[in-house]
Design a protein around this motif. Structure first.
Motif, PDB file in Angstrom:
ATOM      1  N   HIS A  40      33.750 -15.692 -72.330  1.00 59.42           N
ATOM      2  CA  HIS A  40      33.445 -16.644 -71.249  1.00 59.42           C
ATOM      3  C   HIS A  40      33.580 -18.089 -71.724  1.00 59.42           C
ATOM      4  O   HIS A  40      34.064 -18.945 -70.988  1.00 59.42           O
ATOM      5  N   VAL A  46      38.298 -13.422 -68.970  1.00 56.24           N
ATOM      6  CA  VAL A  46      37.344 -13.663 -67.888  1.00 56.24           C
ATOM      7  C   VAL A  46      37.399 -15.140 -67.529  1.00 56.24           C
ATOM      8  O   VAL A  46      38.007 -15.936 -68.231  1.00 56.24           O
ATOM      9  N   ASN A  48      36.491 -18.896 -67.382  1.00 57.36           N
ATOM     10  CA  ASN A  48      35.864 -19.821 -68.332  1.00 57.36           C
ATOM     11  C   ASN A  48      34.566 -20.317 -67.735  1.00 57.36           C
ATOM     12  O   ASN A  48      34.552 -20.898 -66.652  1.00 57.36           O
ATOM     13  N   SER A  49      33.456 -20.042 -68.427  1.00 54.25           N
ATOM     14  CA  SER A  49      32.154 -20.474 -67.936  1.00 54.25           C
ATOM     15  C   SER A  49      31.232 -20.709 -69.121  1.00 54.25           C
ATOM     16  O   SER A  49      30.739 -19.757 -69.737  1.00 54.25           O
ATOM     17  N   LYS A  52      27.699 -19.227 -68.404  1.00 48.77           N
ATOM     18  CA  LYS A  52      27.628 -17.774 -68.591  1.00 48.77           C
ATOM     19  C   LYS A  52      27.675 -17.440 -70.080  1.00 48.77           C
ATOM     20  O   LYS A  52      26.955 -16.548 -70.549  1.00 48.77           O
ATOM     21  N   ALA A  53      28.482 -18.172 -70.825  1.00 50.51           N
ATOM     22  CA  ALA A  53      28.558 -17.963 -72.271  1.00 50.51           C
ATOM     23  C   ALA A  53      27.206 -18.232 -72.917  1.00 50.51           C
ATOM     24  O   ALA A  53      26.717 -17.416 -73.710  1.00 50.51           O
TER      25      ALA A  53
END
Length: 190
Positions: A40, A46, A48-49, A52-53
């Motif tokens: 993430h 997935v 790119n966040s 969330k990572a």
């Protein structure tokens, strides 16, 4: 992206790896949560966040995963993925500012450092040397730089070698040259 693209193209190995990341990451396995967090963070396979990572790094870190402890510390240090505020300059311009939490960063760096994570040890050295999230302490900085250098961390070795006489004259008796037979930097403290 790479796993997803390869999986969509029919690559069985990529399908397996992508499925593994999702399955184990959602089942609470620390290593899988950490790996899925990296996916993430970098947008690999997935969306790119960073938020969330950071969420996944924290879940893995709470289970004692040293790399995740370092990664969540780095998120708190930089402010990326943890908290941000928006600043509206005009009706059409909005900027987002990442909020650092240096105290939390130091807390997680310390947890990873206790598990012999050399980058976390070096990062703590930096925090103590510059007084970021902790009171400034050259002695504590030297302690963490030394830990990291003894594990082969190149930047920590450089700091100790370059600045030992100027910055740490009261603490460093000498820094010996590279010992080729053991392939370790030996640092002798007074």
């Amino acid at each position: 992206k790479y796993y997803t693209n390869a999986a969509n193209a029919g690559d069985a190995s990529a399908q397996y790896k992508l499925g593994e990341c999702y399955y184990y990451g959602r089942q609470g396995l620390a290593k899988a949560q950490y790996m899925l967090g990296l996916c993430h963070y970098y947008g690999q396979g997935v969306e790119n966040s960073e938020s969330k990572a950071a969420e996944l790094f924290l879940k893995a870190a709470l289970q004692g995963h040293p790399q995740a402890e370092y990664q969540i510390a780095a998120c708190f240090y930089s402010g990326r993925g943890v908290e941000k505020v928006s600043l509206r300059l005009t009706t059409q311009q909005v900027f987002y500012v990442h909020l650092q939490n240096l105290e939390k960063a130091v807390e997680w760096f310390e947890k990873a450092a206790k598990q012999s994570h050399p980058v976390a040890q070096y990062s703590l050295g930096q925090c103590y040397y510059y007084g970021r999230g902790v009171p400034k302490s050259e002695d504590k900085a030297l302690e963490y730089y030394t830990m990291a250098a003894n594990q082969g961390h190149a930047q920590a070795k450089y700091v100790l070698k370059t600045f030992s006489v100027e910055i740490f004259p009261h603490s460093c008796a000498q820094i010996l040259d590279w010992d080729h037979s053991q392939e370790q930097r030996m640092i002798v403290m007074s």
